[in-house]
Write a protein that holds these residues in place. Structure first.
Motif, PDB file in Angstrom:
ATOM      1  N   SER A  53     -35.150 -15.826  82.939  1.00 32.76           N
ATOM      2  CA  SER A  53     -35.233 -16.635  81.737  1.00 32.76           C
ATOM      3  C   SER A  53     -36.313 -17.704  81.842  1.00 32.76           C
ATOM      4  O   SER A  53     -37.112 -17.881  80.915  1.00 32.76           O
ATOM      5  N   SER A  89     -23.424  -6.810  71.443  1.00 29.03           N
ATOM      6  CA  SER A  89     -23.738  -8.128  71.987  1.00 29.03           C
ATOM      7  C   SER A  89     -24.435  -8.983  70.946  1.00 29.03           C
ATOM      8  O   SER A  89     -25.458  -8.584  70.382  1.00 29.03           O
ATOM      9  N   ASN A  91     -25.833 -11.841  71.697  1.00 24.44           N
ATOM     10  CA  ASN A  91     -26.993 -12.401  72.382  1.00 24.44           C
ATOM     11  C   ASN A  91     -28.059 -11.349  72.646  1.00 24.44           C
ATOM     12  O   ASN A  91     -29.252 -11.598  72.458  1.00 24.44           O
ATOM     13  N   ARG A  92     -27.634 -10.171  73.047  1.00 29.55           N
ATOM     14  CA  ARG A  92     -28.569  -9.165  73.528  1.00 29.55           C
ATOM     15  C   ARG A  92     -29.145  -8.260  72.436  1.00 29.55           C
ATOM     16  O   ARG A  92     -30.294  -7.850  72.528  1.00 29.55           O
ATOM     17  N   SER A 242     -34.178  -8.397  76.473  1.00 26.18           N
ATOM     18  CA  SER A 242     -34.420  -9.585  75.650  1.00 26.18           C
ATOM     19  C   SER A 242     -33.129 -10.359  75.415  1.00 26.18           C
ATOM     20  O   SER A 242     -32.021  -9.833  75.557  1.00 26.18           O
ATOM     21  N   ASN A 243     -33.295 -11.629  75.039  1.00 27.46           N
ATOM     22  CA  ASN A 243     -32.178 -12.514  74.716  1.00 27.46           C
ATOM     23  C   ASN A 243     -32.491 -13.299  73.458  1.00 27.46           C
ATOM     24  O   ASN A 243     -33.651 -13.619  73.187  1.00 27.46           O
ATOM     25  N   LYS A 244     -31.473 -13.635  72.727  1.00 31.74           N
ATOM     26  CA  LYS A 244     -31.642 -14.459  71.532  1.00 31.74           C
ATOM     27  C   LYS A 244     -32.120 -15.854  71.922  1.00 31.74           C
ATOM     28  O   LYS A 244     -31.570 -16.493  72.818  1.00 31.74           O
ATOM     29  N   ASP A 283     -29.783 -10.043  85.127  1.00 29.11           N
ATOM     30  CA  ASP A 283     -28.363  -9.732  85.282  1.00 29.11           C
ATOM     31  C   ASP A 283     -28.055  -9.215  86.674  1.00 29.11           C
ATOM     32  O   ASP A 283     -28.836  -8.460  87.259  1.00 29.11           O
ATOM     33  N   ASP A 298     -29.821  -5.850  81.519  1.00 31.79           N
ATOM     34  CA  ASP A 298     -31.263  -5.822  81.738  1.00 31.79           C
ATOM     35  C   ASP A 298     -31.662  -4.441  82.248  1.00 31.79           C
ATOM     36  O   ASP A 298     -30.846  -3.731  82.845  1.00 31.79           O
ATOM     37  N   SER A 377     -24.326 -18.383  83.689  1.00 30.45           N
ATOM     38  CA  SER A 377     -25.126 -18.162  82.491  1.00 30.45           C
ATOM     39  C   SER A 377     -24.961 -19.290  81.482  1.00 30.45           C
ATOM     40  O   SER A 377     -25.334 -19.157  80.325  1.00 30.45           O
TER      41      SER A 377
END
Length: 397
Positions: A53, A89, A91-92, A242-244, A283, A298, A377
């Motif tokens: 991140s 998800s 977030n994902r 990716s992540n939000k 992850d 991931d 996290s």
């Protein structure tokens, strides 16, 4: 004096990272400041690890939903697109879906069941058994799904992902049709333009779809592989990992960062004289026994690491030696015999019964999992991890 402590994992606090920050200096200075504050010293073969991140944040590797929409429309034509096997998800995947839907007129959303690829459950196996449904062959419409199973909310998040994902698509301006199936080729009964969103099975899924006559097949790793209107991108993994970031922006998995880990290693060697291994981790690779969720969303645990982290452990099982080879020994004699076995062990113990039960996984997967559990996290504020003693054994003083 004999060392009485083996592996130690420390979360190292660091500053909040912004785009353009010098991660080499930040990482090195944070580790050395922690060592001074806590009264420990670095050793050869310690491991310093950074969360993916902060690497992506420093790189400024972000894309917007508008960027995703433009790429999807260019690559899949902007008409009816099948979106298959996404993980459940917020977030994902949810924001990825928003961008995808903005680039289509209609989305046929095909969800795997009873759970997604990483174990997030839509249903239980007991529910399927009671309804007489065979998930390996049966295709369910949304109406049939609701008739049989009603509303099913995620155990941990309380979200009905079927409704949640449907609403995202319609709010993005696209029509939605939801089906439930586990055979990739099923989507071709609805459209021949497909985005397969699975992570670890993506190569096979693409092959099956192409062999079955799909016109266009893109994985998430094929979307945002190049910059769109000046956006970030990931040439190797696209949207995977990716992540939000915000309601309209996504942080991608880090771009090439091998040089980063090499530069941190070199800086620590210069400042301390110690040869430290360095890695970037995302992850961990482990499964939650309660929710049955496999953590690894991931594409890989570690996108970059120094060469000393290549390979798998080469370890003997101490309890096997104690219970078998040296069952007649105890005390100092047992300790000496086991120590001698370790000192004289072969470089490759594959097939050796004394190594059975040790973990035959990549070092980066094992160490990355330890790092992920250490950093957490949430709000711990420790995006840098220092692991000491990982490569020690029973004989190390």
């Amino acid at each position: 004096m004999e060392r009485l402590v083996g592996t130690v994992s420390r979360g190292i606090r660091g500053p909040i990272i912004r785009e353009g920050d010098n991660l080499v200096d930040i990482t090195v200075n944070s580790v050395l400041a922690a060592a001074e504050s806590e009264g420990f010293e670095l050793r050869d073969r310690d491991v310093v690890a950074l969360t993916e991140s902060i690497v992506a944040r420093a790189q400024g590797n972000y894309v917007t939903v508008q960027d995703i929409a433009a790429d999807v429309k260019a690559k899949l034509g902007g008409e009816t697109v099948g979106v298959i096997f996404p993980i459940l998800s917020r977030n994902r995947f949810a924001i990825n879906l928003k961008g995808i839907a903005m680039g289509c007129k209609k989305v046929v959303l095909m969800l795997s069941y009873p759970s997604d690829e990483v174990g997030n459950a839509l249903l239980t196996w007991d529910q399927l058994d009671e309804a007489g449904i065979n998930p390996y062959s049966d295709v369910l419409t949304l109406a049939k799904y609701r008739e049989l199973f009603g509303e099913n909310k995620h155990e941990f998040t309380g979200v009905d992902y079927v409704q949640y994902y449907s609403d995202i698509i319609t709010e993005a301006g696209a029509e939605v049709e939801v089906i439930f199936a586990n055979r990739a080729q099923t989507i071709l009964d609805y459209t021949d333009c497909v985005i397969n969103c699975d992570i670890h099975t993506r190569v096979r899924t693409k092959r099956l779809l192409k062999e079955a006559g799909a016109k266009v097949v893109c994985g998430l790793d094929d979307i945002m592989t190049a910059s769109v209107n000046g956006s970030g991108f990931n040439a190797k993994y696209g949207l995977l990992g990716s992540n939000k970031a915000t309601e309209d922006k996504i942080k991608l998995f880090p771009q090439e960062c091998k040089q980063l880990v090499l530069d941190i290693q070199a800086s620590l060697l210069e400042k301390t004289g110690k040869h430290v291994e360095v890695m970037v981790y995302g992850d961990g690779a482990f499964k939650d026994p309660q929710g049955k969720i496999w953590e690894l969303a991931d594409p890989v645990v570690s996108p970059a690491f120094t060469d000393g982290l290549i390979g798998t452990p080469n370890e003997l099982k101490l309890k096997y030696l104690a219970d078998n080879d040296f069952a007649n020994l105890s005390g100092a004699e047992l300790k000496e015999a086991i120590a001698n076995s370790i000192k004289t062990k072969q470089d490759n113990l594959v097939g050796n019964m004394a190594s059975q039960g040790t973990t035959p996984r990549q070092l980066t997967d094992l160490i990355g999992s330890l790092c992920d559990l250490t950093s957490g996290s949430g709000d711990k504020g420790t995006p840098i991890i220092l692991i000491q003693g990982y490569f020690d054994n029973f004989t190390t003083n």
